[in-house]
Write an enzyme that holds these catalytic residues in place. Structure first.
Site, mmCIF file in Angstrom:
data_model
loop_
_atom_site.group_PDB
_atom_site.id
_atom_site.type_symbol
_atom_site.label_atom_id
_atom_site.label_comp_id
_atom_site.label_asym_id
_atom_site.label_seq_id
_atom_site.Cartn_x
_atom_site.Cartn_y
_atom_site.Cartn_z
ATOM 1 N N LYS A 145 0.842 -1.201 0.000
ATOM 2 C CA LYS A 145 0.000 0.000 0.000
ATOM 3 C C LYS A 145 0.878 1.253 0.000
ATOM 4 O O LYS A 145 0.649 2.180 -0.771
ATOM 5 C CB LYS A 145 -0.874 0.020 1.247
ATOM 6 C CG LYS A 145 -1.523 1.362 1.547
ATOM 7 C CD LYS A 145 -2.444 1.331 2.749
ATOM 8 C CE LYS A 145 -1.707 1.522 4.039
ATOM 9 N NZ LYS A 145 -1.392 2.924 4.383
ATOM 10 N N ASN A 146 1.892 1.250 0.845
ATOM 11 C CA ASN A 146 2.672 2.473 1.036
ATOM 12 C C ASN A 146 3.690 2.726 -0.067
ATOM 13 O O ASN A 146 4.341 3.766 -0.072
ATOM 14 C CB ASN A 146 3.334 2.454 2.410
ATOM 15 C CG ASN A 146 2.292 2.576 3.507
ATOM 16 O OD1 ASN A 146 1.130 2.881 3.252
ATOM 17 N ND2 ASN A 146 2.688 2.307 4.737
ATOM 18 N N ARG B 167 -4.696 10.521 4.351
ATOM 19 C CA ARG B 167 -3.597 11.504 4.506
ATOM 20 C C ARG B 167 -2.657 11.440 3.310
ATOM 21 O O ARG B 167 -2.120 12.455 2.873
ATOM 22 C CB ARG B 167 -2.850 11.185 5.787
ATOM 23 C CG ARG B 167 -1.550 11.915 5.949
ATOM 24 C CD ARG B 167 -0.776 11.412 7.144
ATOM 25 N NE ARG B 167 0.582 11.904 7.137
ATOM 26 C CZ ARG B 167 0.939 13.112 7.542
ATOM 27 N NH1 ARG B 167 0.012 13.941 7.979
ATOM 28 N NH2 ARG B 167 2.191 13.493 7.494
ATOM 29 N N ASP C 120 4.617 0.521 11.847
ATOM 30 C CA ASP C 120 3.410 -0.125 11.322
ATOM 31 C C ASP C 120 3.298 -1.579 11.756
ATOM 32 O O ASP C 120 2.293 -2.234 11.466
ATOM 33 C CB ASP C 120 3.361 -0.041 9.791
ATOM 34 C CG ASP C 120 3.206 1.388 9.323
ATOM 35 O OD1 ASP C 120 3.418 1.648 8.128
ATOM 36 O OD2 ASP C 120 2.900 2.245 10.171
ATOM 37 N N CYS D 283 -5.546 11.994 12.795
ATOM 38 C CA CYS D 283 -6.003 10.641 12.469
ATOM 39 C C CYS D 283 -6.294 9.977 13.816
ATOM 40 O O CYS D 283 -6.283 10.635 14.848
ATOM 41 C CB CYS D 283 -4.963 9.879 11.665
ATOM 42 S SG CYS D 283 -3.440 9.626 12.548
HETATM 43 C C1 EPZ Z 1 4.106 6.825 6.160
HETATM 44 O O1 EPZ Z 1 3.302 7.857 6.694
HETATM 45 C C2 EPZ Z 1 3.208 5.605 6.098
HETATM 46 N N1 EPZ Z 1 2.066 5.888 5.230
HETATM 47 C C3 EPZ Z 1 2.713 5.254 7.494
HETATM 48 O O2 EPZ Z 1 1.972 4.045 7.377
HETATM 49 C C4 EPZ Z 1 3.933 4.990 8.387
HETATM 50 O O3 EPZ Z 1 3.474 4.737 9.703
HETATM 51 C C5 EPZ Z 1 4.842 6.227 8.381
HETATM 52 O O4 EPZ Z 1 5.225 6.541 7.017
HETATM 53 C C6 EPZ Z 1 6.124 5.982 9.173
HETATM 54 O O5 EPZ Z 1 6.820 4.891 8.638
HETATM 55 C C7 EPZ Z 1 2.251 5.861 3.894
HETATM 56 O O6 EPZ Z 1 3.342 5.617 3.415
HETATM 57 C C8 EPZ Z 1 1.037 6.150 3.049
HETATM 58 P P1 EPZ Z 1 6.185 10.161 8.128
HETATM 59 P P2 EPZ Z 1 3.865 9.394 6.683
HETATM 60 O O7 EPZ Z 1 6.119 11.427 7.353
HETATM 61 O O8 EPZ Z 1 4.624 9.616 5.443
HETATM 62 C C9 EPZ Z 1 6.220 13.342 11.607
HETATM 63 C C10 EPZ Z 1 0.166 2.592 7.711
HETATM 64 O O9 EPZ Z 1 -0.255 2.054 8.750
HETATM 65 N N2 EPZ Z 1 6.081 14.332 10.520
HETATM 66 O O10 EPZ Z 1 7.318 9.224 7.905
HETATM 67 O O11 EPZ Z 1 2.718 10.277 6.986
HETATM 68 C C11 EPZ Z 1 5.011 12.427 11.763
HETATM 69 O O12 EPZ Z 1 4.028 13.025 12.581
HETATM 70 C C12 EPZ Z 1 0.577 4.045 7.728
HETATM 71 O O13 EPZ Z 1 0.314 2.004 6.607
HETATM 72 C C13 EPZ Z 1 6.237 15.673 10.826
HETATM 73 O O14 EPZ Z 1 6.475 16.057 11.977
HETATM 74 O O15 EPZ Z 1 4.824 9.349 7.928
HETATM 75 C C14 EPZ Z 1 5.629 11.212 12.398
HETATM 76 O O16 EPZ Z 1 5.771 11.427 13.785
HETATM 77 C C15 EPZ Z 1 0.287 4.719 9.060
HETATM 78 N N3 EPZ Z 1 6.110 16.596 9.825
HETATM 79 C C16 EPZ Z 1 7.015 11.134 11.761
HETATM 80 O O17 EPZ Z 1 7.275 12.452 11.256
HETATM 81 C C17 EPZ Z 1 5.881 16.224 8.531
HETATM 82 O O18 EPZ Z 1 5.815 17.108 7.649
HETATM 83 C C18 EPZ Z 1 7.113 10.166 10.585
HETATM 84 O O19 EPZ Z 1 6.072 10.504 9.690
HETATM 85 C C19 EPZ Z 1 5.725 14.850 8.237
HETATM 86 C C20 EPZ Z 1 5.834 13.931 9.247
#
Ligand code: EPZ
Length: 421
Positions: A22-23, A92, A305, A116
């Site tokens: 998916k990701n 998202r 995840d 979320c």
């Molecule tokens: C991706 O989300 C995945 N989703 C998530 O999977 C996964 O949990 C996450 O990466 C971490 O591995 C997809 O790929 C569609 P991040 P993403 O940006 O890109 C913070 C699932 O269950 N952050 O790596 O949104 C954020 O809050 C889903 O399949 C900021 O602070 O995650 C988090 O604490 C859930 N500012 C950390 O960084 C930003 O601009 C990592 O988030 C972006 C993120």
């Protein structure tokens, strides 16, 4: 809303094929906005989130067909550059269209994602990176309004790893004037899959698979075809299903390197694992489940995840284990539901302390988010009696026919449509 009815205690056996990731699929679909023409994405999982992304692309003017696991996209007729709240609130990952639309068309209007199930998920790294590349960005009425003449290359340092920001800015940089450096870039296999796709489209990217990506912008990209990598999180979830039911199963079509941190912890917990090029066999029939502490981290660390699924496993381990999530500090909505099944878990800040119990007992439990619902299914497979997992629409976002895959292995699980919840 559908629910799963699970009769626990049944051993699993046999082989099951994992679906595409998916990701990986979601950014790959977004990348098609970077060039007009016909794209083909193979091994695409048939998930609600993928359908949501396809509907958003259709809103933008993309024509698509989805036959089997092949998605064909025609992006020659883009008519819009906006991602309305109606789509973004459902997923998202809709934010992934921001970089491509801005980079190719010089404008984009994308709704800010809300929170979320487990709290705020900001996009400040996406926005600050695009601003550094020359975009004019304002936030108005819950929307990101972005314009630019042409993005220019720059150096961007991520204070912490972000999968989404890395993907969005890598796509934006592919058509920028000059070279962009992304320092402390995410190295998740899904980002590597995206980088390879962009390269096939004509992008010039160095450092793929490392934390320093160098993208030399080009004036135009071309359509391409790509194979979506297997879903490492689905693979890990199925392996834990085998461990919790003391079963031996083989999962096929998967890449163990993408999941090595989870496999290592499963072996620490006492499971026997064997690998071939694209299969993993777990033998847990004689498993005496040991407690194993985990702390999640960016790839190649233990994936957040898989945190909920690991907690489910540890509920039946002999002793006390600590599970810490360093990525999301409050991703524990599955814990109260697992405790309703007889688990003994206490959450403090971003850590869960799990005291193993001798058995779980079936109950009605409520899904709250994608991976939480997966952990409840896993617990139900091991619990004595009947477990009903309600609101499995959460699960359908990220697992393709999970109940069919588990039933094909011998699990007592059925989907009941239109339940009262
Ligand atoms: C991706 O989300 C995945 N989703 C998530 O999977 C996964 O949990 C996450 O990466 C971490 O591995 C997809 O790929 C569609 P991040 P993403 O940006 O890109 C913070 C699932 O269950 N952050 O790596 O949104 C954020 O809050 C889903 O399949 C900021 O602070 O995650 C988090 O604490 C859930 N500012 C950390 O960084 C930003 O601009 C990592 O988030 C972006 C993120």
């Amino acid at each position: 809303m559908d629910k799963f009815v699970i009769e626990g205690g049944k051993p699993l056996s046999g082989t099951v094929q994992v679906s595409g990731a998916k990701n990986a699929s979601l950014p790959l679909l977004s990348a098609s906005l970077l060039s007009g023409g016909i794209f083909k994405l193979y091994n695409t999982p048939r998930l609600n989130d993928v359908i949501t992304m396809l509907k958003l692309l259709e809103h933008l003017g993309v024509e698509y067909s989805f036959s089997g696991s092949t998605v064909e996209l025609n992006t020659a007729g883009i008519t819009h550059t906006d991602a309305p709240y109606e789509w973004v609130k459902k997923m998202r990952a809709s934010i992934y269209v921001l970089g491509p639309l801005l980079s190719r068309f010089g404008q984009a209007k994308v709704s800010l994602p809300g929170g979320c199930a487990w709290g705020p998920r900001p996009v400040d790294l996406h926005i600050s990176g695009l601003k550094k590349m020359g975009a004019e960005i304002s936030i108005e009425n819950g929307y990101i309004i972005a314009t630019c003449k042409r993005l220019h290359g720059t150096k961007i340092n991520f204070d912490h790893s972000s999968v989404g920001a890395t993907g969005n800015l890598m796509m934006a940089a592919a058509l920028a004037q000059g070279t962009t450096i992304l320092n402390n870039a995410a190295m998740e296999p899904e980002i590597t899959n995206l980088a390879r796709f962009l390269t096939l489209m004509g992008a010039r990217i160095n450092g793929i698979g490392t934390p320093i990506l160098e993208i030399e912008g080009v004036d135009a990209l071309q359509p391409a075809e790509i194979h979506t990598i297997p879903d490492r999180i689905e693979a890990g979830t199925l392996l834990i299903a085998a461990a919790m039911t003391r079963s031996t199963i083989t999962i096929s079509g998967c890449n163990d390197i993408h999941l090595y941190s989870v496999l290592a912890k499963l072996q620490d917990a006492g499971a026997k694992l064997n690998y071939t090029d694209d299969t993993i066999t777990i033998d847990a029939q004689e498993l005496e489940l040991k407690t194993v502490d985990i702390s999640t981290g960016p790839f190649p660390g233990f994936p957040t995840d898989m945190q909920a699924q690991w907690i489910a496993l540890m509920t039946l381990a002999g002793g006390v284990s600590t599970i810490t999530d360093t990525i999301y500090l409050d991703r524990f909505s599955h814990v109260p539901e697992l405790n309703r099944l007889g688990a003994n878990i206490i959450v403090h800040d971003n850590s869960a302390t799990v005291r193993g119990v001798s058995k779980l007992t079936g109950a009605k439990v409520m899904s709250t988010d994608l991976r939480a619902s997966a952990s409840l299914v896993l617990a139900g497979l091991a619990a004595e009696g009947i477990t009903e997992v309600l609101r499995v629409y959460h699960l359908d976002r990220g697992y393709e026919k999970l109940e069919s895959k588990l039933a094909s292995l011998g699990a007592g699980i059925t989907r009941v449509s239109g339940s009262e919840y």
